[in-house]
Design a protein around this motif. Structure first.
Motif, PDB file in Angstrom:
ATOM      1  N   GLU A  69      36.602  23.499  66.574  1.00 49.84           N
ATOM      2  CA  GLU A  69      36.242  22.392  65.690  1.00 49.84           C
ATOM      3  C   GLU A  69      36.454  21.063  66.427  1.00 49.84           C
ATOM      4  OE1 GLU A  69      34.591  22.208  62.008  1.00 49.84           O
ATOM      5  OE2 GLU A  69      35.621  24.000  62.692  1.00 49.84           O
ATOM      6  N   ASP A 128      41.613  24.334  66.284  1.00 52.04           N
ATOM      7  CA  ASP A 128      41.214  25.653  65.800  1.00 52.04           C
ATOM      8  C   ASP A 128      41.084  25.546  64.288  1.00 52.04           C
ATOM      9  OD1 ASP A 128      40.719  28.299  65.487  1.00 52.04           O
ATOM     10  OD2 ASP A 128      42.758  28.975  65.877  1.00 52.04           O
ATOM     11  N   GLY A 129      39.880  25.330  63.802  1.00 57.25           N
ATOM     12  CA  GLY A 129      39.661  25.015  62.384  1.00 57.25           C
ATOM     13  C   GLY A 129      39.753  23.514  62.208  1.00 57.25           C
ATOM     14  N   PRO A 130      39.090  22.959  61.176  1.00 49.88           N
ATOM     15  CA  PRO A 130      39.072  21.505  61.030  1.00 49.88           C
ATOM     16  C   PRO A 130      40.476  20.941  60.833  1.00 49.88           C
ATOM     17  CG  PRO A 130      38.176  22.582  59.082  1.00 49.88           C
ATOM     18  CD  PRO A 130      38.341  23.642  60.103  1.00 49.88           C
ATOM     19  N   ALA A 131      40.771  19.862  61.531  1.00 46.94           N
ATOM     20  CA  ALA A 131      42.110  19.279  61.463  1.00 46.94           C
ATOM     21  C   ALA A 131      42.314  18.573  60.132  1.00 46.94           C
ATOM     22  CB  ALA A 131      42.310  18.304  62.606  1.00 46.94           C
ATOM     23  N   GLN A 191      46.279  21.386  62.768  1.00 43.52           N
ATOM     24  CA  GLN A 191      45.189  22.359  62.668  1.00 43.52           C
ATOM     25  C   GLN A 191      45.629  23.517  61.767  1.00 43.52           C
ATOM     26  OE1 GLN A 191      44.485  23.713  66.658  1.00 43.52           O
ATOM     27  NE2 GLN A 191      46.379  24.880  66.768  1.00 43.52           N
ATOM     28  N   PRO A 192      44.674  24.150  61.062  1.00 43.04           N
ATOM     29  CA  PRO A 192      45.035  25.234  60.142  1.00 43.04           C
ATOM     30  C   PRO A 192      45.266  26.553  60.857  1.00 43.04           C
ATOM     31  CG  PRO A 192      42.691  24.875  60.048  1.00 43.04           C
ATOM     32  CD  PRO A 192      43.235  23.844  60.994  1.00 43.04           C
TER      33      PRO A 192
END
Lengths: 202, 276
Positions: A69, A128-131, A191-192
């Motif tokens: 992302e 890694d995944g939308p912040a 990050q998720p």
């Protein structure tokens, strides 16, 4: 994927992150991240290495890296602290450097040093995944898991907090043994997802 | 020069603070915010990414939580993977950038793959399902679960791919279903033994009957699973499904245990096909 429109000016990007472009582009590898001899030596010594290229031309250039992302950060004179592995692209006018992060770096598994980006313009950081962007203010300090931290801006003091007690030692650990506590005024990007850290297993 | 737009990315960055963060709701598809007001939540270890306020995380099995555990935690095998969060503030949960969602149970029951359950309110009781690798939640309250891709709800009668199954609610447990036409005869036997001749990878399914809801994820990649829910072999485990061969991973082949999804055309293994 990040699209950058260029009209004769330049951006600095992670080496090899260009996936497509239209128009006329020139790519030039910048030895030492464009930070000169001193920057080169510092990065070599601190292990915070990054290979950067300068892209200049007319048209649109597309950047991407491992389908991660991309988050845009607008800087107006403030300083962005980000791990070099999470930095994708910056305005050519932004200055990059290295700084000592102390214990926090050790816990995130990214070394004791981090990259700074300073000036006015935009930077693109990867996660890694939308912040999720979280504001820290005087009355609302924030605690972040070291594995989920990616970047921060503003005037923040970091401290390391540990929840280790005798239960950890007898195998009843909470899995959240370490946190970075941010105090002051600024924004923190998380990050998720969690990188593997030493703290995560305790 | 002009950056962006980020294709496929979020529109603009929203900055959250403790007032704008939702209470017990999703921040985005991958992050969930839990508000604690002096209350407690159970969470799986290492799923907390950040929090505002004062909070404490303690492993279960802690003497102080005796009463809480008596009512809401009945899975001693999973005790090492769960912590109790208590305090006040807002806490963000996420899991490897997978989709997270919350579900409300109203005097109901729901069984879920143990690796998919992130957190639950102590008004629910967590019990180990008799299906190895699954956990059952009973009672009234909210829980948070992760899935690889969005969750799809289906109604029985239904046969599902074992790898796409997330959980089920209010219906009797599933049973195995084998595509016998494909497995019988000499050729079928050869095929399942060697994988030569085109096994489709879909000869084995879980079958659901009765009234209820089945939850599926839209990907066949399993989340890395801890070896929990396995029951030990021995006299005290007599009659417990899965006991006797130690593994407890009846629904997965050896490759599945390594976290590698089984692809069509891979070498078959006798053990899985015959359910040994």
């Amino acid at each position: 994927m990040l699209a950058v429109d260029l009209t004769g000016d330049a951006v600095k990007a992670k080496n090899g992150s260009m996936v497509a472009y239209d128009g006329q582009m020139a790519f030039k590898k910048m030895t030492g991240g464009g930070e000169g001899l001193r920057g080169m030596v510092t990065r070599r010594l601190t292990g915070e290495q990054m290979t950067v290229m300068e892209v200049q031309g007319h048209g649109t250039c597309f950047f991407a890296d491992r389908a991660s992302e991309i988050n845009l950060v607008n800087l107006r004179g403030e300083k962005l602290y980000v791990e070099s592995s999470n930095l994708l692209c910056t305005d050519a006018g932004l200055r990059t450097g290295t700084t000592f992060t102390g214990l926090r770096g050790g816990a995130t598994g990214n070394g004791l040093f981090t990259t700074t980006v300073e000036g006015s313009g935009q930077a693109a950081i990867m996660s890694d995944g939308p912040a999720v962007v979280l504001r820290v203010s005087a009355q609302y300090p924030l605690s972040v898991d070291p594995g989920a931290y990616i970047a921060h801006t503003g005037n923040l003091q970091q401290s390391f907090q540990s929840g280790i007690n005798f239960r950890t030692l007898i195998g009843e650990g909470s899995g959240e043994a370490f946190q970075i506590r941010f105090e002051g005024e600024g924004l923190v990007y998380v990050q998720p997802s969690e990188r593997n850290t030493i703290g995560g297993d305790i | 020069m002009n950056f962006g737009p980020v294709i496929g990315g979020p529109g603009g960055p929203t900055v959250f603070d403790p007032h704008t963060l939702p209470s017990d709701d999703n921040v985005n598809a991958y992050t969930f915010c839990v508000e604690l007001k002096g209350s407690q939540w159970f969470l799986q270890k290492g799923k907390m990414i950040a929090y505002y306020g004062r909070m404490e995380f303690n492993g279960v099995g802690n003497g102080r939580f005796d009463r809480l555990l008596r009512t809401s935690f009945h899975s001693p095998m999973h005790a090492a993977d769960w912590v109790v969060a208590e305090g006040s503030g807002k806490m963000l949960l996420a899991d490897r950038a997978f989709d997270v969602n919350s579900y409300d149970l109203d005097n109901g029951n729901l069984t879920i793959r143990s690796g998919n359950l992130l957190a639950y309110q102590p008004t629910l009781a967590l019990k180990q399902s008799i299906v190895p690798g699954f956990l059952t939640l009973i009672g009234t309250g909210k829980f948070v679960a992760a899935s690889n891709g969005p969750v799809v709800f289906m109604e029985p009668p239904l046969r599902v791919d074992p790898q796409a199954l997330v959980g089920w609610a209010d219906c009797p447990s599933p049973c195995h279903h084998y595509d016998h036409g494909y497995m019988s005869g000499v050729l079928g036997g050869l095929r399942s033994l060697t994988g030569i001749g085109g096994s489709s990878g879909e000869e084995h399914q879980f079958e659901f009957v009765g009234a209820g809801t089945v939850l599926l994820q839209s990907s066949e990649t399993l989340m890395a699973e801890q070896a929990i829910g396995a029951v030990g072999a021995g006299a005290e485990s007599a009659g417990v499904p899965g006991a006797g061969y130690g593994g407890g991973h009846g629904q997965q082949g050896p490759l599945g245990q390594l976290g590698v999804p089984r692809m069509p055309g891979q070498l078959g293994d006798l053990q899985r096909r015959l359910g040994l």
